[in-house]
Design a protein around this motif. Structure first.
Motif, short mmCIF file in Angstrom:
data_model
loop_
_atom_site.label_atom_id
_atom_site.label_comp_id
_atom_site.label_asym_id
_atom_site.label_seq_id
_atom_site.Cartn_x
_atom_site.Cartn_y
_atom_site.Cartn_z
N UNK A 1 7.37 5.97 6.83
CA UNK A 1 7.93 6.94 5.88
C UNK A 1 7.01 8.14 5.72
N UNK A 2 5.72 7.86 5.53
CA UNK A 2 4.77 8.95 5.32
C UNK A 2 4.68 9.83 6.56
N UNK A 3 4.68 9.20 7.74
CA UNK A 3 4.54 9.97 8.98
C UNK A 3 5.87 10.44 9.53
N UNK A 4 6.97 9.97 8.95
CA UNK A 4 8.28 10.43 9.39
C UNK A 4 8.65 9.97 10.79
N UNK A 5 8.15 8.79 11.22
CA UNK A 5 8.44 8.27 12.55
C UNK A 5 8.71 6.77 12.44
N UNK A 6 9.91 6.32 12.79
CA UNK A 6 10.22 4.88 12.66
C UNK A 6 9.49 4.01 13.69
N UNK A 7 9.22 4.56 14.88
CA UNK A 7 8.56 3.80 15.94
C UNK A 7 7.18 4.39 16.19
N UNK A 8 6.13 3.55 16.00
CA UNK A 8 4.76 4.03 16.15
C UNK A 8 3.95 3.24 17.17
N UNK A 9 4.32 2.00 17.41
CA UNK A 9 3.52 1.12 18.26
C UNK A 9 3.41 1.70 19.68
N UNK B 1 0.83 -1.20 0.00
CA UNK B 1 0.00 0.00 0.00
C UNK B 1 0.87 1.26 0.00
N UNK B 2 0.55 2.24 -0.88
CA UNK B 2 1.32 3.48 -0.90
C UNK B 2 0.83 4.49 0.13
N UNK B 3 -0.07 4.05 1.03
CA UNK B 3 -0.62 4.95 2.04
C UNK B 3 -0.31 4.41 3.43
N UNK B 4 -0.48 5.25 4.42
CA UNK B 4 -0.28 4.83 5.80
C UNK B 4 -1.56 4.23 6.34
N UNK B 5 -1.44 3.16 7.13
CA UNK B 5 -2.60 2.56 7.79
C UNK B 5 -2.28 2.41 9.27
N UNK B 6 -3.20 2.84 10.11
CA UNK B 6 -3.01 2.75 11.56
C UNK B 6 -4.22 2.07 12.18
N UNK B 7 -3.98 1.02 12.96
CA UNK B 7 -5.04 0.43 13.77
C UNK B 7 -4.97 1.07 15.16
N UNK B 8 -6.06 1.68 15.56
CA UNK B 8 -6.09 2.41 16.83
C UNK B 8 -6.99 1.65 17.80
N UNK B 9 -6.49 1.41 19.03
CA UNK B 9 -7.29 0.67 20.01
C UNK B 9 -8.12 1.64 20.85
N UNK B 10 -8.87 1.06 21.81
CA UNK B 10 -9.77 1.88 22.62
C UNK B 10 -9.03 2.91 23.46
N UNK B 11 -7.79 2.64 23.76
CA UNK B 11 -6.98 3.61 24.51
C UNK B 11 -6.36 4.67 23.62
N UNK B 12 -6.76 4.70 22.34
CA UNK B 12 -6.30 5.67 21.33
C UNK B 12 -4.81 5.50 21.03
N UNK B 13 -4.31 4.27 21.23
CA UNK B 13 -2.90 4.00 20.93
C UNK B 13 -2.80 3.15 19.67
N UNK B 14 -1.64 3.24 19.02
CA UNK B 14 -1.43 2.59 17.73
C UNK B 14 -1.00 1.14 17.94
N UNK B 15 -1.70 0.22 17.25
CA UNK B 15 -1.40 -1.21 17.31
C UNK B 15 -0.22 -1.53 16.37
N UNK B 16 0.38 -2.73 16.51
CA UNK B 16 1.57 -3.05 15.70
C UNK B 16 1.30 -3.17 14.20
N UNK B 17 0.05 -3.43 13.79
CA UNK B 17 -0.21 -3.69 12.37
C UNK B 17 -0.33 -2.38 11.59
N UNK B 18 0.61 -2.12 10.72
CA UNK B 18 0.50 -0.99 9.81
C UNK B 18 1.33 -1.26 8.57
#
Length: 534
Positions: free
Chosen positions: A102-110, A79-96
């Motif tokens: 690259x798009x968000x300019x952050x190597x660590x998101x989980x 996918x040429x786009x960013x995908x974020x799975x967000x949990x109930x605590x509004x935190x980013x899950x490992x799947x993206x």
């Protein structure tokens, strides 16, 4: 001009198709993830003593799961786009997707809070995002209603990001995650800006005479505004600023128009406000000088036609040289078709009608009528005020027009009379709300109860031309400040003319501007003289 409008349109279509394909791939990945989750949930519910057939079945399912997981990961990585799975605590899950860091300019998101990642410098948008996600997890309203409140556009680290969301539910239908799909729209927006800019320059070149008049009037209005500020006359200064804003918008100079709109919010205008607008316009002209060329010159060239030259020869050859005849000839040289002065008005109506979601059939009648450019140019400069008021307040939305056609009628008529010109703008809208108009005039101290009692209907309607009087409660960048109509009336009076207005509830409004001719054109002198016999 290199890189024509067709090239930009093709480029835009290609970019839009790429964005559509990316969105389709994102939705496909979402569906696969959902199906995979269903399979995994079903398998986790099995238990107890297992026989060999069950074990073989589990082995087959395990292989299928691994295959499908591999397929999902391949899709996500492609996918040429960013995908974020967000949990109930509004935190980013490992799947993206692989493109996400690259798009968000952050190597660590989980594990990071999604708002801190997407809107690190905009607390207002961050609050909007978190409120929307909380509401989505609460699942009280339909998910379409909740997700419609997502901030659709975010500027982050110089990138323009578009955000869309969808809900991921567990086997019991409870909202488990929200999937955010984020696409980098920077290139698309840049292409759109370039295409709009090219279209703007083409429009100016097509209406070069009208644009020159705009430049001249812009300079005059700026000068008048600064003089009014120095004299402490804020009302005149605001009329000048409002006219500058409207005319800039007429030619599609949206940045200039918005700057003027923001300045209208100041409690008191200053000379620097007008100077800033002049500098902004000058910067636009200089940056596009190679394309616009002599269009940026504010003086209209005086062109003498062969017919006019022959007229002068006849006058000079006459046995009795009449000063009145010479003055008449010189005055006629300044006559131009009205449509040359008003060239940008149809585009203004089209733009505003689309923005207001109204259907409008706009026509200019009498565009071939010859008018004095110097006398009528200031009048044409304030016509956008009338057009905006007609479109914003007079003409209804299609479903509000009752038995009238959904397509409203707006007509600008120009007619020459014996001693002047008459310009009329007529619409078939709702008409002026006289009660609101009178109440506002009383509240603003424009008229007293005693004076109002002595007014006839036309005089009461004329209150709309007073400063700070408007029938709308909320001002926008289109209209509603109660300044534009006053600018129209004062401009017409400055040319020695007057304004008339008729309005009927549910049937529409007609505003007529009567402007006198220069004395030389009123004299009873023949337009041309016969050539004397040899």
């Amino acid at each position: 001009m290199p890189g024509g409008a067709d090239d930009w349109a093709k480029k835009l279509r290609e970019l839009e198709e790429r964005a559509d394909r990316a969105e389709a791939r994102a939705h496909a990945a979402e569906n696969v993830i959902g199906a995979l989750r269903d399979v995994a949930e079903g398998m986790s519910m099995s238990g107890g003593i297992r026989h060999d057939p069950a074990l073989r079945y589990d082995a087959i399912m395990a292989r299928e799961v691994r295959a499908r997981v591999g397929g999902v990961l391949s899709v996500l990585d492609a996918l040429p786009c960013a995908t974020l799975l967000v949990d109930r605590g509004l935190r980013i899950a490992p799947e993206y997707s692989r493109a996400t860091p690259t798009i968000l300019g952050m190597p660590e998101l989980v594990g990071k809070v999604v708002g801190d990642v997407l809107m690190p410098t905009d607390p207002r948008l961050r609050v909007m995002l978190h409120a929307c996600l909380d509401q989505t997890f609460d699942d009280v309203f339909p998910e379409e209603v909740n997700l419609a409140q997502l901030p659709a556009r975010v500027v982050r680290s110089g990138k323009v990001l578009a955000i869309a969301g969808s809900v991921v539910r567990d086997a019991n239908g409870v909202v488990e995650h929200v999937l955010l799909t984020i696409t980098d729209q920077s290139q698309l927006e840049s292409s759109l800006r370039e295409m709009r800019h090219s279209a703007l320059l083409v429009s100016i070149l097509r209406q070069r005479d009208a644009f020159r008049l705009f430049l001249r009037d812009f300079a005059l209005q700026a000068s008048a505004g600064k003089e009014a500020v120095e004299a402490g006359d804020q009302a005149t200064a605001r009329r000048a600023l409002h006219t500058m804003k409207g005319n800039a918008a007429t030619f599609g100079l949206d940045g200039l128009a918005m700057s003027a709109h923001y300045m209208e919010e100041f409690e008191a205008l200053e000379s620097d406000h007008f100077l800033e607008l002049e500098e902004t316009l000058e910067a636009f002209l200089q940056s596009n000088l190679a394309t616009l060329g002599d269009v940026a010159e504010t003086d209209l060239a005086l062109r003498v036609s062969s017919d006019a030259a022959r007229d002068l020869e006849r006058i000079l050859a006459a046995r009795t040289l009449s000063r009145a005849r010479v003055e008449r000839w010189a005055a006629e040289l300044r006559l131009v078709p009205f449509e040359r002065l008003a060239g940008a008005l149809p585009q203004l109506v089209l733009h505003l009608a689309e923005r207001l979601e109204k259907l409008v059939d706009f026509a200019v009648e009498g565009g071939e009528c010859l008018v004095d450019a110097a006398r009528l140019a200031p009048i044409v400069a304030v016509l956008p005020h009338l057009l905006r008021n007609a479109l914003d307040h007079g003409i209804e939305l299609p479903d509000e027009r009752g038995e009238k056609p959904a397509m409203a009628r707006l007509v600008l008529r120009v007619e020459e009379t014996a001693d002047g010109w008459e310009i009329e703008l007529a619409d078939d809208g709702r008409g002026i709300q006289l009660d609101k108009l009178v109440s506002r005039a009383l509240a603003e101290g424009v008229v007293s109860e005693e004076a109002l009692a002595a007014m006839d209907l036309r005089a009461r309607l004329g209150l709309i031309f007073a400063d700070n009087v408007s029938t709308t409660e909320t001002a926008t960048d289109i209209s509603g400040r109660g300044i534009g109509m006053g600018a129209v009336a004062s401009t017409v009076r400055a040319q020695g003319g007057h304004v008339e207005i008729d309005s009927h509830e549910g049937r529409g409004t007609a505003i007529r501007l009567r402007v006198p001719k220069p004395p030389a054109l009123v004299l009873e002198v023949p337009r041309s003289l016969p050539v004397p016999a040899a």
